[in-house]
Design an enzyme around this catalytic site. Structure first.
Site, PDB file in Angstrom:
ATOM      1  N   GLU A 196      -4.745  -9.541  -0.381  1.00 33.95           N
ATOM      2  CA  GLU A 196      -5.640  -9.495   0.781  1.00 33.95           C
ATOM      3  C   GLU A 196      -7.058  -9.704   0.272  1.00 33.95           C
ATOM      4  O   GLU A 196      -7.456  -9.127  -0.734  1.00 33.95           O
ATOM      5  CB  GLU A 196      -5.540  -8.162   1.525  1.00 33.95           C
ATOM      6  N   GLU A 239       0.811  -1.221   0.000  1.00 32.66           N
ATOM      7  CA  GLU A 239       0.000   0.000   0.000  1.00 32.66           C
ATOM      8  C   GLU A 239       0.844   1.271   0.000  1.00 32.66           C
ATOM      9  O   GLU A 239       0.650   2.168   0.821  1.00 32.66           O
ATOM     10  CB  GLU A 239      -0.966  -0.015   1.195  1.00 32.66           C
TER      11      GLU A 239
END
Length: 655
Positions: free
Chosen positions: A163, A96
């Site tokens: 994820e 991220e």
């Protein structure tokens, strides 16, 4: 413990998000056989996104030359340390942190010192100009249909969800939609977020989470997103994960078993397949077999199930195949089950019916001004004309009704419910059943040994939808209970969280034995569990989610027995609908707290010492969802449309 949990639940890969882990973990993964994505210590989420608004120009490291040396050094240090661990399958540039030229430099360095392992990075999805910094198409929390669109596009890269299945609180619903994508060769699976709840047990015994330490701002219970609770006990969610992640899948039918071996290297020769027949949930036949199905193949094995030997004595038969370890290994004993398959075939026995023909001589039906009663041989059911419901149900001195059973149209919100806005959209259902009012009562004697009492309620919503509860009681203490919601087409009502009754019982009735799917809690979108007879209790069924919420539900229940420690109690069993004649299973839970009590508490220790038990018997409940915990609703097929009828049909008996 962590490695054992993973192996026992068919988890074969770990992403070390968001930094390299301690070296001992890699040794364990080498030894036990776990694939690793080894991830560089990198997370700069807050530098380029706030309140869901992206600002690429502020991203760190981005394409800023001053960051390149430090970031390349980070991946270099990780790779030099972990290079010789065979468990490391893929290198990851971090998490991220958007995209940019710095990641090109990291990717190039990784391939320069290790040309054999792929390199992973998810952040390039935010800037496709940097697709070349990852060898894998990696996304976070993409829905299964979005992933399938990619897989159908003849992609050049394999796909991984770095994820997915946000396991916050009561979650991991509709996971089968993701594992079904394994039919596409480019689909390489995904990594459930997260492994374990992050919480701290304080000196007062409270499991503390964000905000409990004076920390502001805080995301509060958002740290409770694991397959394990913070004390490392497995969450009920792990039940589905184990079955769906199994490497060997079995489809059972009356002719045999289709065994699909998704292992890459090993056959099923070292497994024992235990076959069973259950007659109305009770094992009546078993046999152990060995089948050698090669890796990557599927084979149908014919089984001569002795169905005819047991069909006549059962309403239904369950044919079951269980893949088990033949010999003990480092992480489980011999006989440990890896996966299972089941199917249900109809039996020949007609459902038991209770008749009052043989009623005791003291049996009587009483039609009074205030109450309607049916009694005999120490059993009594009492229905109030003034209170609008059943006010007593007794076996000798044992009373099973502390308050009349109430209509419920609500459940304690899950974390996913809150994140998806289900609370705002369905607020009216929180009170619709709880505050429903009785507007009519109809009493109909059924000969001298039974009576029907039908209560009509108006739900506490603008439409005042009428719901009926019909009790048919006989002098033997048998009661048929029919709860009917007709469907409301007037107005655009939101879907219903749950529909049925909630019933307060004396606190001693805490034991539960049921015939349904289990043993752990199940939901409409999370019930890859075994059909059988299970024993549990109200305390064990209350999963200790960090924030108290909906828990303890059991789906596809044929019957349930709620008892005290002496074995006396109440039996609830499926029965035929009075209009359609159709018999269908129900959902139920037995907990030491009501839905309202769970909804009000912020920590488990805020729930009081139990004073009662709460039996909830439902026609249906919506699923729990799992795509994420901040936006995605429960999938439409697992919701309860308000314009469709719902019927609960069960029989009650005391013993």
């Amino acid at each position: 413990d962590d490695i054992t949990f993973c192996k026992r639940h068919n988890i074969n890969a770990i992403r070390t998000s968001h930094y390299p882990n301690q070296e001992y973990w890699y040794d364990l993964c080498d030894e036990y056989g776990i694939y690793l994505i080894d991830e560089t210590n990198m997370e700069t989420h807050g530098s380029w996104v706030a309140n869901n608004i992206e600002t690429p120009e502020t991203a760190v490291p981005g394409s800023k030359p001053r960051w390149e040396g430090a970031c390349v050094d980070r991946i270099n240090s990780m790779m030099r340390r972990d290079y010789n661990h065979p468990s490391v399958l893929i290198w990851s540039l971090g998490n991220e942190s958007f995209a940019g030229e710095v990641f090109r430099a990291m990717h190039a360095h990784a391939h320069a010192i290790d040309p054999n392992r792929p390199v992973h990075y998810e952040g390039s999805v935010h800037d496709r100009a940097f697709d070349d910094v990852t060898d894998i198409e990696s996304r976070m929390y993409a829905h299964a249909d979005e992933i399938e669109e990619y897989l159908k596009s003849n992609p050049k890269k394999p796909y991984i969800s770095c994820e997915y299945m946000h396991a916050m609180g009561n979650s991991v619903g509709n996971m089968d939609e993701y594992t079904a994508l394994e039919r596409y060769p480019q689909y390489q699976g995904g990594f459930i977020w997260d492994f374990i709840d992050q919480a701290i047990l304080d000196s007062n015994g409270r499991m503390c989470y964000g905000g409990d330490f004076g920390d502001r701002p805080s995301d509060y219970e958002f740290s409770g997103d694991g397959l394990l609770f913070a004390d490392r006990t497995p969450s009920p969610k792990a039940q589905d994960v184990k079955q769906l992640y199994a490497n060997v899948h079995m489809t059972v039918d009356a002719s045999g078993i289709t065994i699909t071996n998704d292992n890459l290297f090993v056959s099923t020769a070292d497994s024992t397949f235990v076959l069973r027949i259950l007659a109305d949930g009770k094992p009546v036949w078993s046999s152990s077999r060995r089948f050698d199905v090669a890796a990557g193949t599927s084979e149908h094995v014919e089984i001569d199930w002795p169905i005819d030997d047991y069909r006549a004595g059962a309403q239904e038969l369950v044919l079951e195949a269980s893949q088990q370890l033949t010999s003990a290994c480092d992480w489980a004993p011999a006989g440990y089950e890896l996966s299972f398959g089941q199917c249900v075939v109809a039996g020949g026995k007609i459902a038991d019916t209770v008749t009052a023909a043989s009623a005791a001589s003291d049996g009587a039906i009483t039609l009074g001004r205030w109450n309607i009663g049916a009694r005999s041989a120490g059993r009594e059911a009492l229905f109030s004309l003034a209170q609008g419901g059943m006010v007593s149900y007794k076996l000798g001195e044992r009373e099973f009704v502390l308050r009349k059973p109430l209509i419920t149209t609500f459940r304690a919100l899950t974390d996913n419910d809150r994140g998806a806005g289900h609370a705002f959209e369905r607020a009216q259902w929180a009170v619709a059943g709880k505050y429903a009012r009785c507007v009519d009562t109809k009493v109909e004697p059924l000969g001298e040994t039974a009576v029907s009492v039908t209560y009509t309620y108006e739900l506490a919503i603008a439409q005042r939808t009428k719901v009926t509860i019909r009790y048919v009681a006989d002098v033997l203490g048998h009661v048929d209970l029919h709860v009917a919601y007709p469907g409301e087409k007037d107005g655009d009502l939101p879907t219903i969280p749950a529909f049925g009754i909630e019933w307060m019982l004396p606190v001693e009735y805490s034991n539960l034995r049921f015939y349904g799917v289990g043993p752990e809690e199940t939901y409409a979108d999370r019930k890859h569990a075994k059909l059988g007879i299970w024993n549990t209790n109200a305390f064990r069924d209350r999963a200790p989610y960090l924030l108290p919420q909906e828990t303890g539900n059991h789906e596809d229940v044929r019957w349930a027995e709620i008892t005290d420690d002496s074995g006396h109690g109440l039996r609830v069993s499926q029965t035929a609908n009075t209009e359609t004649g159709v018999t269908k299973p129900f959902a139920m839970s037995l907990l030491p707290y009501s839905s309202t009590m769970l909804e009000e508490a912020l920590h488990q220790d805020e729930l009081p010492e139990p004073k009662h038990m709460f039996l909830r018997v439902l026609a249906a409940q919506m699923g729990v969802g799992g795509d994420d915990s901040w936006m995605s609703p429960v999938h439409e097929q697992y919701q309860l449309p308000a314009d469709q009828p719902l019927n609960l049909d069960v029989a009650l008996d005391l013993f």
